[in-house]
Design a protein around this motif. Structure first.
Motif, PDB file in Angstrom:
ATOM      1  N   UNK A 146       0.862  -1.186   0.000  1.00 38.53           N
ATOM      2  CA  UNK A 146       0.000   0.000   0.000  1.00 38.53           C
ATOM      3  C   UNK A 146       0.898   1.236   0.000  1.00 38.53           C
ATOM      4  N   UNK A 147       0.294   2.401  -0.091  1.00 32.06           N
ATOM      5  CA  UNK A 147       1.086   3.646  -0.209  1.00 32.06           C
ATOM      6  C   UNK A 147       1.957   3.899   1.019  1.00 32.06           C
ATOM      7  N   UNK A 148       1.579   3.336   2.169  1.00 33.39           N
ATOM      8  CA  UNK A 148       2.353   3.565   3.400  1.00 33.39           C
ATOM      9  C   UNK A 148       3.408   2.495   3.655  1.00 33.39           C
ATOM     10  N   UNK A 149       3.362   1.405   2.894  1.00 34.05           N
ATOM     11  CA  UNK A 149       4.273   0.284   3.143  1.00 34.05           C
ATOM     12  C   UNK A 149       5.687   0.581   2.643  1.00 34.05           C
ATOM     13  N   UNK A 150       6.643  -0.046   3.304  1.00 34.49           N
ATOM     14  CA  UNK A 150       8.045   0.006   2.879  1.00 34.49           C
ATOM     15  C   UNK A 150       8.430  -1.380   2.364  1.00 34.49           C
ATOM     16  N   UNK A 151       9.035  -1.417   1.173  1.00 37.41           N
ATOM     17  CA  UNK A 151       9.641  -2.655   0.686  1.00 37.41           C
ATOM     18  C   UNK A 151      11.140  -2.422   0.649  1.00 37.41           C
TER      19      UNK A 151
END
Length: 322
Positions: free
Chosen positions: A122-127
């Motif tokens: 999602x837009x808030x996730x960090x990969x």
């Protein structure tokens, strides 16, 4: 030996920050200019249209840059005993010829981790991808190019590099090497090299390219003891979605540097070391190798007795299981 060299310098200011291997690393970088220009040019042309690439095209480009990073590991000054060991030709032209020398190819598994993380994000996730570096010079450029592609394609949102905190194995990357390389690119007389340097400096300032060093990487421990010996580093690596270990020494420490049967699974040789999904990009320069198909190692022993130490063969080995 490398710790003793460092100790001698530390006790003798103003030489305490002097890198005795710097001259060799600098020479290796400049001797590889032709290949570096070719790689930076390819990357900048690729980035112009990267948003138009479909999943299949992205996968093809990822595989290409992963192989370039793999074969960049040939440029190792400790392996060549300080003799000239640099990349002269364009690395892109030789990939098809080198493909048969990849003894284990788990690129599909690595791709699955990245593309699935991107789809779930999602837009808030960090990969996050972590790259445990090996050599400075041309190989470091191949790693930075791969990192730029991963960020620009939005396959990942952060890249964390891990280097040595003291000069090590002649050409291993230190923070000083890392910073020097980016500055050299920025001031280069070639617009694509300069563009790469400026972009990478910008990514560092934005916090999406991060450099770490830790004493553990220059200690004699195999990696399965990291959780006990360096709990802080293990916890840091647990934040990653994929860890890429570069080079032969990291492979030896991943597998405990034991005389394994060639067919022992990579996962078994890791001996429960698994902070996150991980892979090894390594050209063979020492006599340890696991994960081969039955008969594959025996056939190589017969046809090419020095196959494990000549730097001609490579592996892309992946372990996803926890």
């Amino acid at each position: 030996m490398y710790r003793r060299i460092h100790e001698a310098l530390v006790h003798n200011p103003p030489l305490d920050n002097y890198d005795v291997f710097k001259e060799g690393k600098v020479q290796s970088f400049f001797e590889s200019q032709q290949a570096i220009i070719a790689l930076c040019t390819y990357l900048q042309e690729l980035l112009k249209n990267i948003e138009d690439l479909d999943e299949k095209q992205l996968q093809e480009e990822f595989f290409k840059l992963l192989q370039i990073s793999l074969w960049g590991n040939k440029c190792d000054l400790s392996f060549s005993a300080g003799e000239d060991n640099f990349q002269k030709a364009s690395p892109l032209k030789s990939l098809d010829n080198l493909k048969p020398f990849i003894l284990v190819d788990d690129m599909e598994g690595i791709w699955s981790v990245l593309i699935n993380s991107k789809k779930r994000r999602t837009s808030k996730d960090v990969t996050r991808v972590d790259i445990v570096l090996d050599n400075a010079g041309y190989e470091l450029i191949t790693d930075l190019v791969l990192a730029d592609f991963l960020l620009s394609s939005k396959l990942v949102t952060e890249i964390h590099f891990h280097g040595k905190c003291i000069p090590w194995y002649v050409s291993d990357t230190t923070k000083q090497d890392f910073n020097w390389t980016i500055k050299q690119l920025q001031s280069a007389n070639n617009r694509w090299m300069s563009r790469c340097g400026m972009n990478w400096e910008g990514n560092i300032k934005k916090g999406v390219l991060v450099y770490h060093d830790h004493m553990f990487w220059t200690l004699p421990h195999e990696f399965c003891s990291m959780a006990q010996v360096a709990a802080d580093l293990y916890a840091e690596l647990q934040k990653s979605h994929l860890i890429i270990f570069k080079g032969d020494l990291n492979y030896r420490k991943l597998t405990g540097d034991r005389k394994w049967e060639f067919t022992v699974p990579f996962h078994q040789a890791l001996n429960k070391f698994h902070p996150a999904p991980l892979c090894s990009l390594r050209t063979l320069k020492s006599d340890v190798q696991v994960g081969l198909k039955p008969g594959q190692g025996d056939q190589l022993v017969t046809s090419e007795p020095d196959w494990m130490i000549c730097g001609k063969y490579g592996v892309v080995q992946f372990d996803a299981s926890l």
